[in-house]
Motif scaffolding. Sequence first.
Motif, PDB file in Angstrom:
ATOM      1  N   PRO A   1     -17.436 -42.006  47.512  1.00  0.00           N
ATOM      2  CA  PRO A   1     -18.773 -41.408  47.442  1.00  0.00           C
ATOM      3  C   PRO A   1     -18.782 -39.889  47.579  1.00  0.00           C
ATOM      4  O   PRO A   1     -19.728 -39.236  47.143  1.00  0.00           O
TER       5      PRO A   1
ATOM      6  N   THR B   1     -20.208 -45.532  44.426  1.00  0.00           N
ATOM      7  CA  THR B   1     -21.285 -45.717  45.399  1.00  0.00           C
ATOM      8  C   THR B   1     -20.731 -46.356  46.671  1.00  0.00           C
ATOM      9  O   THR B   1     -19.599 -46.818  46.720  1.00  0.00           O
TER      10      THR B   1
ATOM     11  N   TYR C   1     -22.646 -40.784  51.670  1.00  0.00           N
ATOM     12  CA  TYR C   1     -23.309 -41.987  51.156  1.00  0.00           C
ATOM     13  C   TYR C   1     -23.797 -41.710  49.739  1.00  0.00           C
ATOM     14  O   TYR C   1     -24.276 -40.619  49.441  1.00  0.00           O
ATOM     15  N   ARG C   2     -23.676 -42.712  48.856  1.00  0.00           N
ATOM     16  CA  ARG C   2     -24.155 -42.563  47.483  1.00  0.00           C
ATOM     17  C   ARG C   2     -24.557 -43.945  46.953  1.00  0.00           C
ATOM     18  O   ARG C   2     -23.861 -44.934  47.191  1.00  0.00           O
TER      19      ARG C   2
ATOM     20  N   SER D   1     -20.296 -45.897  51.005  1.00  0.00           N
ATOM     21  CA  SER D   1     -20.220 -44.869  52.049  1.00  0.00           C
ATOM     22  C   SER D   1     -18.772 -44.614  52.414  1.00  0.00           C
ATOM     23  O   SER D   1     -17.876 -45.394  52.093  1.00  0.00           O
TER      24      SER D   1
ATOM     25  N   PHE E   1     -28.054 -39.543  47.336  1.00  0.00           N
ATOM     26  CA  PHE E   1     -26.840 -39.237  48.081  1.00  0.00           C
ATOM     27  C   PHE E   1     -27.195 -38.632  49.434  1.00  0.00           C
ATOM     28  O   PHE E   1     -28.287 -38.078  49.626  1.00  0.00           O
TER      29      PHE E   1
ATOM     30  N   ASP F   1     -18.283 -36.964  43.194  1.00  0.00           N
ATOM     31  CA  ASP F   1     -19.188 -37.448  42.153  1.00  0.00           C
ATOM     32  C   ASP F   1     -18.471 -37.570  40.809  1.00  0.00           C
ATOM     33  O   ASP F   1     -17.583 -36.808  40.474  1.00  0.00           O
TER      34      ASP F   1
END
Length: 275
Positions: free
Chosen positions: A34, A180, A230-231, A182, A241, A37
């Motif tokens: 995460p 995605t 987090y994402r 954490s 995010f 990107d």
Amino acid sequence: MRKFTGLLLAICAPAFFIQTALAQEEKTALVPLPSLDDFTRGEDGWGFGLGLGVEYESAYEGSDEFDFEVSPAGAVQWRKGDDIFFWAGEVLGWRGLRSDTWLLQASVGFEEGREEGDSDDGRLDGLGDTDEGVEFVLQARRAFDADWRYWLDGRIVTGETGNLGIVGVGRRFGERNDGTGSELSIAAVFHDSDLANEQFGVDPTQAAASGLDETELSGGFRSIGVNYNYRAYINDNWQIFGEALYERYSSDIADSPITRNNYEAEVGVGFIYVF
């Protein structure tokens, strides 16, 4: 280096986001972390992400003042196999996956200096502004296995104001491979004497102008930090995010008259639209 896991989970991970994220079609990221990107959706070619983030953070290194800052988020990326070239704000770089467990990254960016006006309480008055400049970053991450559940990290940051080294270990949570979920990491930070004195030292001229005690620092251990990322996908295009950071300074840094807190902290949240 710049985050309070419980608060961030409360903000960023309500059941709605989790359910919609699970409903997404899996999109394989270059590395399923995460903190990194990847807007290419697992395909060669261009990837674009554009959004906005809000951070609540220390006003400057060692400050006991905190401010909100709104800043753009996202990047322009181009992927070819296991390599991604990216432009994100003031940073231009490359990252590549090797042997499924090695991630290498190199980037060049612009580092903002500290200004006297960064302190609303006037605690930097007389110290002048520190230099701005270009910095280069070389980074290597080594996963224990191909799913990147656990990994080691090493980073060197070098620039006109000095050099920084980071050694860390991380743990990824979640089962998806689309970037995605954490991630939690712990890192030790080291700096040379040039950077230490640029950020926390007080030379004779500054001491006379500010009234602070003259302070000269040596290089070595700077801090220990904890970082949480987090994402998640809200739908096929929108991501949410979040990030939280806590960095505890060494005793030498904490004793500097510039340092009003013996730690630096930051928490942020934002949204990105992936084209």
